[in-house]
Scaffold this active site. Sequence first.
Site, short mmCIF file in Angstrom:
data_model
loop_
_atom_site.label_atom_id
_atom_site.label_comp_id
_atom_site.label_asym_id
_atom_site.label_seq_id
_atom_site.Cartn_x
_atom_site.Cartn_y
_atom_site.Cartn_z
N ASN A 9 -4.98 -6.27 -15.22
CA ASN A 9 -5.51 -7.24 -14.25
C ASN A 9 -6.67 -6.58 -13.51
O ASN A 9 -6.45 -5.70 -12.67
CB ASN A 9 -4.39 -7.63 -13.27
CG ASN A 9 -4.91 -8.49 -12.13
OD1 ASN A 9 -6.01 -9.04 -12.20
ND2 ASN A 9 -4.12 -8.60 -11.08
N LYS A 11 -8.62 -7.86 -11.36
CA LYS A 11 -8.84 -8.43 -10.02
C LYS A 11 -10.32 -8.76 -9.84
O LYS A 11 -10.96 -9.19 -10.79
CB LYS A 11 -8.32 -7.48 -8.93
CG LYS A 11 -6.90 -6.99 -9.23
CD LYS A 11 -6.26 -6.36 -8.04
CE LYS A 11 -4.97 -5.70 -8.45
NZ LYS A 11 -4.03 -5.54 -7.39
N HIS A 100 0.49 -14.52 -9.14
CA HIS A 100 0.29 -13.13 -8.70
C HIS A 100 0.47 -13.05 -7.18
O HIS A 100 0.09 -13.98 -6.46
CB HIS A 100 -1.10 -12.65 -9.11
CG HIS A 100 -1.28 -11.17 -8.89
ND1 HIS A 100 -1.55 -10.64 -7.66
CD2 HIS A 100 -1.17 -10.13 -9.74
CE1 HIS A 100 -1.63 -9.31 -7.76
NE2 HIS A 100 -1.40 -8.97 -9.03
N GLU A 102 -1.10 -11.61 -4.90
CA GLU A 102 -2.31 -11.78 -4.08
C GLU A 102 -2.69 -13.26 -3.97
O GLU A 102 -3.22 -13.70 -2.96
CB GLU A 102 -3.47 -10.94 -4.67
CG GLU A 102 -3.25 -9.47 -4.38
CD GLU A 102 -3.82 -8.51 -5.39
OE1 GLU A 102 -4.70 -8.90 -6.18
OE2 GLU A 102 -3.38 -7.34 -5.41
N GLU A 178 6.77 -7.81 -10.19
CA GLU A 178 5.84 -6.97 -9.43
C GLU A 178 6.27 -6.93 -7.95
O GLU A 178 5.93 -7.85 -7.19
CB GLU A 178 4.43 -7.54 -9.50
CG GLU A 178 3.84 -7.57 -10.89
CD GLU A 178 2.32 -7.55 -10.84
OE1 GLU A 178 1.75 -6.58 -11.33
OE2 GLU A 178 1.72 -8.47 -10.27
N GLY A 184 -0.91 -1.87 -5.83
CA GLY A 184 -2.10 -1.25 -5.25
C GLY A 184 -1.82 -0.23 -4.18
O GLY A 184 -2.71 0.14 -3.41
N SER A 222 1.53 -0.18 -9.32
CA SER A 222 1.15 1.24 -9.35
C SER A 222 1.58 1.96 -10.63
O SER A 222 1.98 3.13 -10.58
CB SER A 222 1.69 1.96 -8.11
OG SER A 222 1.11 1.38 -6.94
C1 PEP Z 1 -1.52 -5.86 -10.13
O1 PEP Z 1 -2.61 -6.17 -9.69
O2 PEP Z 1 -0.83 -6.71 -10.70
C2 PEP Z 1 -1.05 -4.48 -10.00
C3 PEP Z 1 0.14 -4.18 -10.42
O3 PEP Z 1 -1.91 -3.58 -9.40
P1 PEP Z 1 -1.73 -1.98 -9.35
O4 PEP Z 1 -1.42 -1.51 -10.75
O5 PEP Z 1 -3.05 -1.46 -8.88
O6 PEP Z 1 -0.61 -1.69 -8.43
#
Ligand code: PEP
Length: 264
Positions: A9, A11, A100, A102, A178, A184, A222
Amino acid sequence: MKKIFLYGNWKMHMLPKEAESFCSELLSCSSEKRYDEKCIDIALFPPFISIAPVVRLLPENGIFKAGAQDGWYEDRGAYTGAVSMDMNRQIGCTHVLVGHSERRSIFGDTDDIVGRKLKQALQKGLVPVLCFGETLEQREAGQTLAILGKQLLAAWREIEADEIKGNGSYPGILLAYEPVWAIGTGRNAKAADAQEACAYSRQLFKEHFGDTMNCPVLYGGSVKDSNAAELLSQKDIDGALVGGASLKVGSFLAIYDNYRSASL
Ligand code: PEP
């Protein structure tokens, strides 16, 4: 060794030129490493402006897929700033992220909106990656599994098993657990906790859609080279949804490579 779904992803990163360089490097590295579609499925989720170059550069069949990060549930209309699921399909996406964290926390996607987006994605022939996860507060209050169940059941409310059964060789939907506090932040979930949440989600999927139904369950939050082998070797984790580490080919592919070499 199980098949791994490695999904990136991007973003709001990666202009079209950067996406082009990424794809060229990705293609040459993965052919050098002799990646095989029986072992790995790679999907990229660029920002909308960079979807077209990714679709153009990635081969149409095989291990690579292009997806959108979101999509609205009507085809056309007075929805300023939105891109529809239909438009995602028209530009060449095969996949789409839905729900997601966000989108939920910054853009206000409720469980109801997530459900409508999921339904529309399926109706347009896209493979949705349904994202869900608990906040830190909810985890600390011991509510994790209840929250996951609530988000999943709300999203599936209007979905029939037939719509998500896939075509035998490819899934019709993927789930991406997630935890919000892990996205992040550099702080991934403990492997045992991620396994518990993914196993619970798979079980709920079977209870809801029927015992013969199954779908890949990804972990996101992460994920990077140093934690990939432990997370991906968990029984109910079929892959990773990766944000930060997906922006460079080296760090992205190292996630799969580390898992692969640890499993040999
Ligand atoms: C994500 O954006 O779905 C995500 C898991 O980001 P990150 O790997 O940076 O934590």
